[in-house]
Design a protein around this motif. Structure first.
Motif, PDB file in Angstrom:
ATOM      1  N   VAL A 237       0.921  -1.217  -0.164  1.00  0.00           N
ATOM      2  CA  VAL A 237      -0.015   0.129  -0.067  1.00  0.00           C
ATOM      3  C   VAL A 237       0.921   1.319  -0.051  1.00  0.00           C
ATOM      4  N   THR A 238       0.628   2.055  -0.928  1.00  0.00           N
ATOM      5  CA  THR A 238       1.108   3.374  -0.792  1.00  0.00           C
ATOM      6  C   THR A 238       0.228   4.541  -0.110  1.00  0.00           C
ATOM      7  N   VAL A 239       1.116   5.168   1.027  1.00  0.00           N
ATOM      8  CA  VAL A 239       0.287   5.999   1.765  1.00  0.00           C
ATOM      9  C   VAL A 239       0.719   7.444   1.224  1.00  0.00           C
ATOM     10  N   GLY A 240      -0.204   8.132   0.502  1.00  0.00           N
ATOM     11  CA  GLY A 240       0.577   9.439  -0.518  1.00  0.00           C
ATOM     12  C   GLY A 240       1.036  10.393   0.536  1.00  0.00           C
ATOM     13  N   GLU A 241       1.832  11.306   0.062  1.00  0.00           N
ATOM     14  CA  GLU A 241       2.062  12.446   0.910  1.00  0.00           C
ATOM     15  C   GLU A 241       0.969  13.180   1.306  1.00  0.00           C
ATOM     16  N   GLY A 242       0.829  13.323   2.684  1.00  0.00           N
ATOM     17  CA  GLY A 242      -0.161  14.173   3.339  1.00  0.00           C
ATOM     18  C   GLY A 242      -1.164  13.351   3.628  1.00  0.00           C
ATOM     19  N   LEU A 243      -1.673  12.149   3.206  1.00  0.00           N
ATOM     20  CA  LEU A 243      -2.493  11.469   3.407  1.00  0.00           C
ATOM     21  C   LEU A 243      -3.345  11.343   4.903  1.00  0.00           C
ATOM     22  N   LEU A 244      -2.255  10.987   5.588  1.00  0.00           N
ATOM     23  CA  LEU A 244      -2.726  11.066   7.101  1.00  0.00           C
ATOM     24  C   LEU A 244      -3.058  12.303   7.875  1.00  0.00           C
ATOM     25  N   ASP A 245      -2.536  13.402   7.467  1.00  0.00           N
ATOM     26  CA  ASP A 245      -2.575  14.732   7.708  1.00  0.00           C
ATOM     27  C   ASP A 245      -2.476  15.659   6.856  1.00  0.00           C
ATOM     28  N   LEU A 246      -3.394  16.481   6.267  1.00  0.00           N
ATOM     29  CA  LEU A 246      -2.845  17.434   5.394  1.00  0.00           C
ATOM     30  C   LEU A 246      -2.254  18.689   5.934  1.00  0.00           C
ATOM     31  N   ALA A 247      -2.752  19.011   6.963  1.00  0.00           N
ATOM     32  CA  ALA A 247      -2.281  20.406   7.683  1.00  0.00           C
ATOM     33  C   ALA A 247      -0.847  20.048   7.883  1.00  0.00           C
ATOM     34  N   GLN A 248      -0.224  18.975   8.318  1.00  0.00           N
ATOM     35  CA  GLN A 248       0.916  18.975   8.873  1.00  0.00           C
ATOM     36  C   GLN A 248       1.856  17.992   8.019  1.00  0.00           C
ATOM     37  N   ASN A 249       1.296  17.742   6.810  1.00  0.00           N
ATOM     38  CA  ASN A 249       2.021  17.149   5.648  1.00  0.00           C
ATOM     39  C   ASN A 249       2.648  15.871   5.952  1.00  0.00           C
ATOM     40  N   SER A 250       1.857  14.851   6.896  1.00  0.00           N
ATOM     41  CA  SER A 250       2.140  13.613   7.259  1.00  0.00           C
ATOM     42  C   SER A 250       1.313  12.390   6.590  1.00  0.00           C
ATOM     43  N   PRO A 251       2.317  11.567   5.673  1.00  0.00           N
ATOM     44  CA  PRO A 251       3.807  11.777   5.485  1.00  0.00           C
ATOM     45  C   PRO A 251       4.245  12.572   4.842  1.00  0.00           C
ATOM     46  N   PRO A 252       5.319  12.978   4.979  1.00  0.00           N
ATOM     47  CA  PRO A 252       5.977  14.028   4.319  1.00  0.00           C
ATOM     48  C   PRO A 252       6.434  13.510   2.765  1.00  0.00           C
ATOM     49  N   GLN A 253       6.213  12.448   2.444  1.00  0.00           N
ATOM     50  CA  GLN A 253       6.366  11.966   0.981  1.00  0.00           C
ATOM     51  C   GLN A 253       5.649  10.682   1.033  1.00  0.00           C
ATOM     52  N   ASP A 254       5.450  10.124  -0.258  1.00  0.00           N
ATOM     53  CA  ASP A 254       4.759   8.844  -0.505  1.00  0.00           C
ATOM     54  C   ASP A 254       5.704   7.612   0.236  1.00  0.00           C
ATOM     55  N   THR A 255       4.878   6.982   1.023  1.00  0.00           N
ATOM     56  CA  THR A 255       5.500   5.986   1.933  1.00  0.00           C
ATOM     57  C   THR A 255       4.792   4.510   1.580  1.00  0.00           C
ATOM     58  N   GLN A 256       5.788   3.548   1.413  1.00  0.00           N
ATOM     59  CA  GLN A 256       5.391   2.238   1.108  1.00  0.00           C
ATOM     60  C   GLN A 256       4.965   1.398   2.287  1.00  0.00           C
ATOM     61  N   ILE A 257       3.919   1.030   2.693  1.00  0.00           N
ATOM     62  CA  ILE A 257       3.896  -0.146   3.802  1.00  0.00           C
ATOM     63  C   ILE A 257       2.976  -1.181   3.549  1.00  0.00           C
ATOM     64  N   LEU A 258       3.098  -2.160   4.471  1.00  0.00           N
ATOM     65  CA  LEU A 258       2.309  -3.528   4.074  1.00  0.00           C
ATOM     66  C   LEU A 258       1.221  -3.509   5.064  1.00  0.00           C
ATOM     67  N   SER A 259      -0.175  -4.110   4.471  1.00  0.00           N
ATOM     68  CA  SER A 259      -1.099  -4.474   4.809  1.00  0.00           C
ATOM     69  C   SER A 259      -1.797  -5.598   4.836  1.00  0.00           C
ATOM     70  N   PRO A 260      -2.195  -6.005   5.865  1.00  0.00           N
ATOM     71  CA  PRO A 260      -3.052  -7.375   5.863  1.00  0.00           C
ATOM     72  C   PRO A 260      -4.509  -6.983   5.805  1.00  0.00           C
ATOM     73  N   VAL A 261      -5.551  -7.847   5.483  1.00  0.00           N
ATOM     74  CA  VAL A 261      -6.864  -7.584   5.386  1.00  0.00           C
ATOM     75  C   VAL A 261      -7.683  -8.177   6.630  1.00  0.00           C
ATOM     76  N   ALA A 262      -8.634  -7.380   7.007  1.00  0.00           N
ATOM     77  CA  ALA A 262      -9.696  -7.885   8.027  1.00  0.00           C
ATOM     78  C   ALA A 262     -10.680  -8.709   7.228  1.00  0.00           C
ATOM     79  N   THR A 263     -10.678  -9.934   7.475  1.00  0.00           N
ATOM     80  CA  THR A 263     -11.639 -10.890   7.017  1.00  0.00           C
ATOM     81  C   THR A 263     -12.761 -11.571   7.817  1.00  0.00           C
ATOM     82  N   LEU A 264     -13.725 -11.610   7.413  1.00  0.00           N
ATOM     83  CA  LEU A 264     -15.079 -12.438   8.076  1.00  0.00           C
ATOM     84  C   LEU A 264     -14.918 -13.696   8.016  1.00  0.00           C
TER      85      LEU A 264
END
Length: 447
Positions: A237-264
């Motif tokens: 998953v790519t967390v785009g620049e500012g996705l988590l908080d635009l006002a504080q620009n978090s994260p400051p650049q595109d960031t790669q993370i890993l994501s499991p999936v919640a399943t039923l």
């Protein structure tokens, strides 16, 4: 009109045998056809205030509009949810489980569970102190790190990453601590930890708090593609620049993370007929998407963790069953079963109803023809000359039969056969009286 009703009454009385036959047939079908789905279920969620609990609460509200009662049971997380699903008491029928947890079960236990599909991504976040330089996972070895509490999805995800880097659980450094959540966040912010793993949606309050803290940074998994290839229960998953908080620009650049999936995940106590209801209600809850999941992405048949249930697979392929698209679930589920009942019922009823006409004709004519038995016997004796000496007794018997015959009721369409019987009976009586007179005359002559 009264005559028509009279004939109808006779016809019904002549075919009363079909009533117990139909009753037995319908009873057998109801006995062997599966009962309709229940209107309640119990679901294991997660800790109060957590993402699992919030989703389950919204799911409960959505299901309640269909008159379905969903009981929510708080738990410690994914591992606890799996244990509850596998428990012998069957107290829990469905639960939210993080993808990848299935690898912690033995094959026999894993085969007892099925999936209704992925519900949403719950990324693995690695936050660290700003002064700590992280390039690879092995850089965490000398640091103080919270890797998730025992039995949690966070610990399962972090251990999978460590194992991929050649760091099995029995070789974890002393500085790595098995706790997570709010406790780990407070320790990280207070400087008691250098880094900590967390699992949860991007909107999670704890994730938002950590993302906007000036002394913390979000780690970039620059080798995310390699992890995704080796650990298929992770999504890159790519967390785009500012996705988590635009006002504080978090994260400051595109960031790669890993994501499991919640399943039923469901067990054998979950009624299969409920699968479309739960998946469709989940689709309604998730219809607007979130920061990382576009609208319409979930629920999804992927990832293939536990085997996808047949009813879930049918839903993803064809959508809701036809009746459930237009009728409330309770009514549609009952109608489905009545249709199932109707098909074999028709298969048996068609030849049965075809037999009604011939059987009816046979029963009506039998009421007439049974009188011919005595007439034929007398007629044969007349021809053979073997009638008893006292013909008056036979005449009296036939006249008594004639009186009984007058009380016989048959439909109008069979009246001609009844009248013919009257004629034949009168004919035999007259023959006997003629014979009686001849014998009386012969007796007088001899005398």
């Amino acid at each position: 009109m009264p005559r028509v009703l009279h004939d109808l009454k006779i016809m019904l009385l002549a075919n009363l045998w079909i009533v117990p036959v139909l009753a037995a047939l319908v009873g057998a079908l109801f006995y062997f056809v599966a009962p309709p789905p229940p209107m309640s279920a119990t679901m294991a969620t997660g800790a109060e205030g957590g993402a699992y609990r919030l989703f389950a609460q919204r799911l409960k509200e959505e299901l309640s509009e269909q008159g379905f009662e969903l009981t929510l049971v708080p738990s410690k997380g994914s591992r606890d949810n799996l244990e509850r699903l596998l428990a012998a008491d069957g107290a829990v029928e469905i639960a939210l489980v993080q993808s990848g947890m299935e690898h912690q079960l033995n094959p026999a236990d894993a085969a007892r569970l099925q999936s209704l599909g992925g519900i949403y991504q719950e990324p693995l976040w690695l936050f660290h102190r700003a002064e700590v330089a992280l390039d690879r996972v092995t850089d965490l070895l000398p640091l103080r790190v919270a890797i998730g509490s025992s039995g949690s999805g966070t610990l399962a995800a972090s251990e999978a990453i460590f194992a991929a880097n050649g760091i099995p659980p029995d070789q974890h450094p002393l500085g790595w601590q098995s706790f997570g959540g709010g406790k780990a966040a407070a320790a990280l912010i207070g400087g008691e930890l250098d880094a900590a793993f967390f699992v949860g949606p991007a909107e999670n309050a704890l994730v938002q708090q950590l993302a906007t803290h000036p002394g913390l940074r979000l780690a970039n998994f620059r080798r995310a593609a390699a992890y995704e290839a080796r650990l298929p229960f992770f999504n890159r998953v790519t967390v785009g620049e500012g996705l988590l908080d635009l006002a504080q620009n978090s994260p400051p650049q595109d960031t790669q993370i890993l994501s499991p999936v919640a399943t039923l995940v469901i067990n054998q106590h979950f009624h299969p007929g409920l699968a479309p209801l739960f998946i469709d209600a989940s689709r309604e809850v998730l219809k607007n998407g979130n920061l990382l999941d576009r609208a319409g992405t979930f629920p999804s048949p992927e990832p293939r963790t536990f085997a996808l249930s047949e009813d879930a697979e049918r839903y993803y392929r064809n959508g809701l069953p036809l009746l459930q698209r237009y009728l409330p679930f309770r009514i549609a589920s009952l109608a489905d079963r009545y249709i199932i009942l109707l098909i074999p019922l028709l298969v048996v009823l068609i030849p049965l109803l075809k037999a009604v006409g011939p059987l009816y004709r046979w029963r009506i004519r039998a009421r007439i023809y049974r009188w011919y038995k005595h007439l034929r016997e007398i007629d044969r004796q007349l021809d053979a000359g073997t009638l008893p000496a006292r013909l008056d007794i036979e005449v009296e018997r036939l006249e008594h039969l004639e009186d009984e015959l007058a009380k016989v009721e048959v439909p109008l369409s069979y009246s001609n056969e009844l009248y013919e019987l009257h004629v034949h009976l009168r004919y035999v009586i007259e023959r006997l009286r003629t014979l009686q007179k001849r014998r009386a005359t012969a007796s007088d002559t001899v005398g």
